[in-house]
Design an enzyme around this catalytic site. Structure first.
Site, PDB file in Angstrom:
ATOM      1  N   GLY A 234       0.716  -1.164   0.106  1.00  5.50           N
ATOM      2  CA  GLY A 234       0.198  -0.050  -0.190  1.00  5.50           C
ATOM      3  C   GLY A 234       0.808   1.319   0.120  1.00  5.50           C
TER       4      GLY A 234
ATOM      5  CD  GLU B 263       0.710  -9.178   1.579  1.00  8.07           C
ATOM      6  OE1 GLU B 263      -0.097  -8.473   1.276  1.00  8.07           O
ATOM      7  OE2 GLU B 263       0.710 -10.330   2.248  1.00  8.07           O
ATOM      8  N   PRO B 264       4.736  -5.047  -0.676  1.00  7.95           N
ATOM      9  CG  PRO B 264       7.030  -4.441  -0.822  1.00  7.95           C
ATOM     10  CD  PRO B 264       6.133  -5.374  -0.152  1.00  7.95           C
ATOM     11  N   GLY B 265       3.862  -3.572  -3.746  1.00  9.45           N
ATOM     12  CA  GLY B 265       3.690  -3.847  -5.188  1.00  9.45           C
ATOM     13  C   GLY B 265       4.008  -2.545  -5.917  1.00  9.45           C
ATOM     14  NE  ARG B 266      -0.318   2.187  -5.956  1.00  5.26           N
ATOM     15  CZ  ARG B 266      -1.236   2.123  -7.006  1.00  5.26           C
ATOM     16  NH1 ARG B 266      -1.169   2.608  -8.039  1.00  5.26           N
ATOM     17  NH2 ARG B 266      -2.399   1.542  -6.479  1.00  5.26           N
TER      18      ARG B 266
ATOM     19  NE  ARG C  74      -2.763   2.999 -11.325  1.00  2.00           N
ATOM     20  CZ  ARG C  74      -2.686   4.201 -10.859  1.00  2.00           C
ATOM     21  NH1 ARG C  74      -2.303   4.992 -11.576  1.00  2.00           N
ATOM     22  NH2 ARG C  74      -2.988   4.550  -9.695  1.00  2.00           N
TER      23      ARG C  74
ATOM     24  CE1 TYR D  88      -8.511   1.376  -9.362  1.00  2.00           C
ATOM     25  CE2 TYR D  88      -6.554   1.518 -10.665  1.00  2.00           C
ATOM     26  CZ  TYR D  88      -7.210   0.703  -9.997  1.00  2.00           C
ATOM     27  OH  TYR D  88      -7.104  -0.692  -9.605  1.00  2.00           O
TER      28      TYR D  88
ATOM     29  CB  CYS E  22     -15.880   3.219 -29.616  1.00  2.00           C
ATOM     30  SG  CYS E  22     -14.874   3.216 -31.180  1.00  2.00           S
ATOM     31  CD  GLU E  23     -16.753   2.305 -23.394  1.00  2.00           C
ATOM     32  OE1 GLU E  23     -17.296   3.265 -22.695  1.00  2.00           O
ATOM     33  OE2 GLU E  23     -17.197   1.105 -23.652  1.00  2.00           O
TER      34      GLU E  23
HETATM   35  C1  LIG Z   1      -2.840  -5.235  -4.111  1.00  2.00           C
HETATM   36  C2  LIG Z   1      -2.366  -5.856  -2.613  1.00  2.00           C
HETATM   37  C3  LIG Z   1      -0.928  -5.500  -2.252  1.00  2.00           C
HETATM   38  C4  LIG Z   1      -0.179  -4.461  -2.923  1.00  2.00           C
HETATM   39  O1  LIG Z   1      -0.608  -3.312  -2.726  1.00  2.00           O
HETATM   40  P1  LIG Z   1       0.420  -1.967  -3.381  1.00  2.00           P
HETATM   41  O2  LIG Z   1      -0.309  -0.780  -2.983  1.00  2.00           O
HETATM   42  O3  LIG Z   1       0.640  -2.257  -4.896  1.00  2.00           O
HETATM   43  O4  LIG Z   1       1.557  -2.035  -2.549  1.00  2.00           O
HETATM   44  C5  LIG Z   1      -0.510  -6.033  -0.901  1.00  2.00           C
HETATM   45  N1  LIG Z   1      -1.409  -7.095  -0.473  1.00  2.00           N
HETATM   46  C6  LIG Z   1      -2.439  -7.472  -0.908  1.00  2.00           C
HETATM   47  C7  LIG Z   1      -3.434  -8.601  -0.108  1.00  2.00           C
HETATM   48  C8  LIG Z   1      -3.162  -6.630  -1.919  1.00  2.00           C
HETATM   49  O5  LIG Z   1      -4.462  -7.013  -2.395  1.00  2.00           O
END
Ligand SMILES: *Cc1c(COP(=O)(O)O)cnc(C)c1O
Length: 424
Positions: free
Chosen positions: A239, A275-278, A314, A318, A346-347
């Site tokens: 997050g 659990e970093p993604g972004r 996005r 969002y 076409c949106e």
């Molecule tokens: C989407 C998600 C993440 C990653 O979130 P980011 O904002 O990308 O860091 C981590 N854990 C869970 C359970 C998620 O659904």
């Protein structure tokens, strides 16, 4: 920080001009920078040095095998939300013992596959899921390490579609019910409830909501321990936000985030999962597109480009802001026009930017839509029978196509015309 910079008037990804890739691959395409992925992972992991912490990259943010393999080499684990993502993580060389499985609707075949693979942890989100996992594990003579995902009912102060920690969201087990569900877990065969898990949302730009949620988790761990549960792990989810607008809106640095984690839960001496993604992938990727037409409307100017909402959803999903850079660096005297940057779909919702100041651009010019490495290619669709965008990975002077653009024959071959419609 990222490695997409102008050199001698041209936008580069590390040591490769984006125009060179465009000439070879065609547009649109996603381009990722290995050095940026590595840097972000290293900065994040470095912030937690000295804490008992393991990083599980959120595969849903960018699931390309080459991207996963890049950070797997640095020791990253994976947080997956489907059997498909689990298979990707394993295929990229991430060992099962460094994989956690999250998600609100895991099916029996997915749980069974993960059990047999021997993953590190299941983040369980409901009683029925817990009971199913128990049945599947005990039938195989296995014990599943489980963290229950708790919904802490806090406001993440982010866009409504990526807030996940309020009571009205579908995620997690309600705060009030949690102690009863841990009691159930203790009685179920094949289950070891070893942890508490929380994930309150994405693109958070302040620490306060995290800290509020993590302090609630700490309270829960203390209570569960008092009730006799051996809680040794805390999973804090992902997050942490990134600066989409440049240096004006800078989210907390991972060092500040890690210090807050220690403040909120350090006294519990748990193994911490993150659990970093972004944060890892977001600024490590751009979407490169070409201008098709410039069109003058009554009250605005449209820049019609060959990337669209099906390639990067996005902005419309969002209301997200993505910085846009011309691939040929504009001269100081070029001036600016305001454009709605739109795609061919076409949106009316098909736009990448609205009322955006950009230097004058013309048919054939290349643009880079910045910060598109997370929740970009993974959310692409084939709407309007547009081929899925190819992905390219740059590594210093080298680059490679890591996912090819499908041909029209490939796309049409997925459909089948039944016998009664085929002339005999
Ligand atoms: C989407 C998600 C993440 C990653 O979130 P980011 O904002 O990308 O860091 C981590 N854990 C869970 C359970 C998620 O659904």
């Amino acid at each position: 920080m990222h490695h997409f910079t102008y050199r001698d008037g041209a936008l580069y990804a590390e040591d490769v001009p984006l125009a060179e890739i465009a000439a070879s691959v065609g547009t649109p395409f996603y381009c990722y920078s290995s050095a940026t992925l590595e840097r972000h992972y290293t900065v994040f992991a470095g912030a937690f040095r000295g804490q008992k912490a393991q990083i599980f990259f959120s595969v849903k943010s960018n699931s390309n095998l080459a991207v996963l393999a890049t950070i797997a080499r640095l020791g990253a684990g994976a947080d997956v939300v489907s059997e498909g993502e689990l298979r990707r993580a394993l295929a990229a060389g991430i060992p099962a013992e460094r994989i956690v499985f999250s998600g609100v609707g895991k099916k029996a075949h997915e749980l069974a596959f993960a059990l047999e693979a021997g993953i590190h942890q299941f983040n369980v989100e409901s009683e029925p899921e817990l009971e199913l996992l128990s049945a599947l594990a005990s039938a195989r003579g296995l014990e599943a390490a489980v963290a229950l995902r708790i919904n802490p009912d806090v406001d993440a102060l982010t866009h409504a579609k990526i807030a996940t920690g309020k009571a009205e969201n579908k995620f997690g087990i309600s705060w009030k019910r949690a102690p009863a569900v841990y009691a159930l877990a203790r009685d179920l065969p094949g289950i070891q409830a070893v942890g508490v898990d929380v994930h309150i949302g994405s693109q958070l730009t302040s620490l306060a909501p995290f800290e509020e949620a993590f302090r609630r988790v700490a309270t829960m761990v203390e209570r569960l321990r008092a009730e006799g549960h051996a809680i040794s792990r805390i999973d804090l989810g992902g997050g942490l936000g990134i600066p989409y607008r440049g240096d004006n809106d800078v989210p907390p640095h991972p060092d500040e985030y890690a210090a807050m984690v220690r403040r909120a839960i350090g006294h519990l001496d748990c193994e911490v999962s993150l659990e970093p993604g972004r944060f890892i992938a977001g600024n490590a990727g751009v979407l490169v597109a070409s201008v098709i037409y410039e069109k003058q409307g009554d009250d605005r100017r449209f820049l019609i480009v060959d990337a669209a909402m099906n390639d990067l959803i996005r902005p419309t999903l969002y209301e997200a802001y993505h910085h846009i850079l011309p691939v040929a660096e504009p001269g100081a005297a070029s001036g600016e026009l305001r454009y709605d940057v739109v795609g061919p779909v076409c949106e009316t919702g098909d736009y990448l930017a609205k009322d955006r100041p950009l230097p004058p651009l013309h048919s054939g010019d290349l643009i880079a839509i910045m910060s598109a490495g997370a929740y970009g290619a993974v959310q692409a669709s084939g709407y309007n029978t547009r081929p899925l965008v190819p992905e390219v990975l740059v590594h210093g002077h080298e680059w490679a196509v890591i996912r090819e653009r499908p041909s029209y024959d490939d796309i049409l071959a997925l459909d089948k015309i039944p016998g009664w419609l085929t002339p005999s």
